[in-house]
Design an enzyme around this catalytic site. Structure first.
Site, PDB file in Angstrom:
ATOM      1  N   SER A  60       0.973  -1.324   0.015  1.00 40.37           N
ATOM      2  CA  SER A  60      -0.042  -0.057   0.097  1.00 40.37           C
ATOM      3  C   SER A  60       0.993   1.362   0.093  1.00 40.37           C
ATOM      4  CB  SER A  60      -0.895   0.041   0.994  1.00 40.37           C
ATOM      5  OG  SER A  60      -1.971   0.972   1.002  1.00 40.37           O
ATOM      6  N   ASP A  87      -5.509  -3.726  -3.142  1.00 45.22           N
ATOM      7  CA  ASP A  87      -4.452  -3.180  -2.026  1.00 45.22           C
ATOM      8  C   ASP A  87      -4.177  -4.544  -1.256  1.00 45.22           C
ATOM      9  OD1 ASP A  87      -3.433  -2.343   0.538  1.00 45.22           O
ATOM     10  OD2 ASP A  87      -4.821  -0.712   0.465  1.00 45.22           O
TER      11      ASP A  87
END
Length: 280
Positions: A53, A168
């Site tokens: 991320s 993600d």
């Protein structure tokens, strides 16, 4: 002088390889810039990086440039208004944000680089939607892997690479200690923003119940991935209340706090390095 050179001069044993784990955490992940600044100022080398991320952005910049000076300049004074300019809103059907503007911003910061251009070995973690599993990118375009790793479910459109869709990486591995360990790290410095010390909820409601549920899911996922912490894993948990939530872009405050927290652990970091011995 490199810290390892200071303590291992004349020592016949090999020097430990140090891995840096840069976890997920929204805007709060900008504290990682401060973490790296503190490590560099204390001559702590970084031999491997695993990023997920926002950690994939910070990790990629460092892996390419060998410092975070330009990245700090690029984000320190970004306001919420500046951030909104990077959002290309889409229909809710596929995700609220398309990601093209964010991608262009990333390329402007990091450059149109490949993994093969990095000075430090790097792996970026994302989630394969179709197979529901963790993927570790270490080849191809950095910007593609980053865009996949930051695709927050329901916010960003999933990233398509070679016919597969990715989300993600924090969904499957918010603090990828196991990734950098598999790369060969002897000592691991892991930056975590998601494990929680649960505060008492006086009156449960829809919002705080959902928020607490996600906190529990993330924390338990990290525990499972980490397994048993050993003496060569230094977990730096950055969850200071004064930083606000993960969507507040107090960038200067984030960076400074990351540096301060890491400096407060520096004696422990150096002792861990100094005491390390290769396994027989």
């Amino acid at each position: 002088m490199n810290f390892l050179k200071k303590i291992f001069t004349g020592n016949p044993t090999r020097k430990p390889k140090i891995g840096l784990v840069l976890g997920s955490g929204g805007a709060r992940g900008l504290t990682q810039i401060g973490v790296i600044k503190a490590l560099q100022k204390n001559d702590i080398p970084i031999d491997y990086i695993a990023g997920v991320s926002i950690g994939s952005i910070v990790g990629s910049y460092y892996a390419i440039h060998g410092d975070v000076v330009g990245l700090e300049k690029g984000v320190r004074d970004l306001s919420k208004k500046d951030i909104l300019k990077l959002i290309d809103f889409m229909s809710i059907k596929n995700g609220l944000v398309g990601g093209k503007k964010a991608m262009n911003f990333l390329i402007g910061l990091i450059g149109d680089k490949q993994f093969s251009d990095t000075q430090v070995p790097l792996k970026i973690v994302a989630t394969d939607i179709g197979e529901g599993k963790e993927v570790r990118f270490d080849k191809g375009k950095l910007s593609d892997a980053i865009r996949a790793s930051i695709a927050i479910p329901g916010i960003f459109q999933p990233m398509r690479i070679d016919g597969k869709y990715y989300l993600d990486g924090g969904v499957v591995n918010p603090t990828p200690i196991d990734v950098v360990k598999s790369m060969g790290a002897d000592i691991i410095i892991a930056i975590d923003h998601t494990m929680s010390d649960y505060e008492k909820i006086e009156k449960p409601n829809m919002i705080n119940t959902i928020k607490r549920s996600f906190e529990i899911i993330r924390t338990e996922a990290i525990k499972l991935k980490m397994g048993q912490l050993d003496k060569n894993i230094i977990l730096i948990s950055i969850k200071s209340k004064k930083l606000g939530d993960i969507y507040n872009f107090n960038n200067k405050q984030f960076i400074d706090e990351g540096e301060n927290i890491t400096n407060s652990r520096m004696e422990e970091i150096k002792k861990t390095i100094n005491d390390w011995k290769p396994s027989k």
